[in-house]
Enzyme design. Structure first.
Site, short mmCIF file in Angstrom:
data_model
loop_
_atom_site.label_atom_id
_atom_site.label_comp_id
_atom_site.label_asym_id
_atom_site.label_seq_id
_atom_site.Cartn_x
_atom_site.Cartn_y
_atom_site.Cartn_z
N CYS A 86 0.77 -1.21 -0.05
CA CYS A 86 -0.02 -0.20 -0.24
C CYS A 86 0.99 1.17 0.10
O CYS A 86 1.48 1.54 -0.95
CB CYS A 86 -1.10 -0.02 1.13
SG CYS A 86 -2.35 1.06 1.09
N HIS A 203 -3.33 -5.88 0.90
CA HIS A 203 -2.71 -6.15 2.34
C HIS A 203 -2.57 -7.31 2.74
O HIS A 203 -3.55 -8.05 3.24
CB HIS A 203 -3.53 -5.23 3.37
CG HIS A 203 -3.19 -3.82 3.58
ND1 HIS A 203 -2.26 -3.30 4.12
CD2 HIS A 203 -3.85 -2.69 2.72
CE1 HIS A 203 -2.40 -1.89 4.02
NE2 HIS A 203 -3.39 -1.79 3.23
N GLU A 205 -0.88 -8.85 4.89
CA GLU A 205 -0.80 -8.94 6.27
C GLU A 205 -2.09 -9.00 6.96
O GLU A 205 -2.26 -9.50 8.12
CB GLU A 205 0.25 -7.94 6.90
CG GLU A 205 -0.42 -6.68 6.93
CD GLU A 205 -0.57 -5.70 5.89
OE1 GLU A 205 -0.85 -4.56 5.85
OE2 GLU A 205 -0.67 -6.24 4.67
#
Length: 235
Positions: A86, A203, A205
């Site tokens: 990002c 994302h 994660e």
């Protein structure tokens, strides 16, 4: 294998990454303050999402000049692994480690959603745990996530197989309707020619902890861990 997660004033996804690498994968991980200059102890550098330096001027425009980012550029030039997520992707384009730019979303609105993403290439450390053309679901959260590059760069990205992820439908079709932010070519993530530097807007994660109910992003980190383990075994 030792991971480092850069921390700028305004970073807000740094601890999310640490939760994956340190707590889920049990790997040595340290948070690297933006003023640090020595990251020679690290195998992998992750530039997390957020609003580095408040995203003043342009997203990532100030971060590129930080001491830690200068060290990361040297780290990448040595062929070591770098991942920008990002805002981290934006920093990588601003620093010149990746081509193109991230600009305002097509509809000029911040988008927070979960979207299907197709994996275009699976022969790199970051993507080897996926299947070719596999469709995964990953969160997005950005206002400036529209990938832009001039036609020459787009042709080079395609010719050199540098496009790693594309926004798609749940069945894997790359269509305009499946493009959440207007990115050219539905591009969600790319790499450099060497394949050691990767930037992506989704994302992974945030899709790694089983407690959250879906783990499509975990394979990205598992793949690079496996790659580094194999390198260590053959060294």
């Amino acid at each position: 294998m030792k991971f480092g997660v850069l921390v700028f004033p305004g970073s807000n996804c740094d601890r999310d990454v640490v939760l994956v690498t340190r707590d889920l994968l049990k790997q040595p991980t340290r948070m690297v303050w933006h003023q640090e200059t020595d990251i020679s102890d690290l195998d992998v550098v992750v530039i997390p999402g957020g609003f580095s330096y408040g995203d003043y001027l342009r997203c990532g425009a100030i971060s590129r000049f930080s001491p830690a980012m200068q060290a990361t550029m040297a780290h990448a030039e040595q062929g070591k692994l770098v991942l920008g997520i990002c805002n981290g992707f934006q920093v990588l384009t601003e620093s010149g480690l990746l081509p193109g730019a991230l600009v305002r979303n097509r509809d000029l609105h911040f988008i927070c959603d979960r979207v299907p993403v197709r994996v275009e290439r699976t022969d790199l450390p970051w993507t080897q745990a996926y299947q070719p053309q596999q469709v995964v679901t990953l969160p997005i959260a950005h206002g400036e996530g529209c990938y832009y590059a001039d036609p020459r760069i787009l042709r080079e990205l395609q010719a050199n197989q540098q496009i790693l992820f594309r926004y798609c439908t749940s069945s894997g079709e790359v269509t305009a309707d499946a493009n959440p932010n207007g990115s050219l070519g539905n591009i969600a993530g790319i790499c450099n020619r060497q394949g050691n530097v990767v930037g992506m807007m989704p994302h992974p994660e945030r899709a790694s902890d089983p407690t959250l109910g879906y783990t499509d992003g975990l394979a990205l980190f598992q793949g690079v861990l496996k790659s580094l383990a194999l390198q260590g075994a053959t060294a």
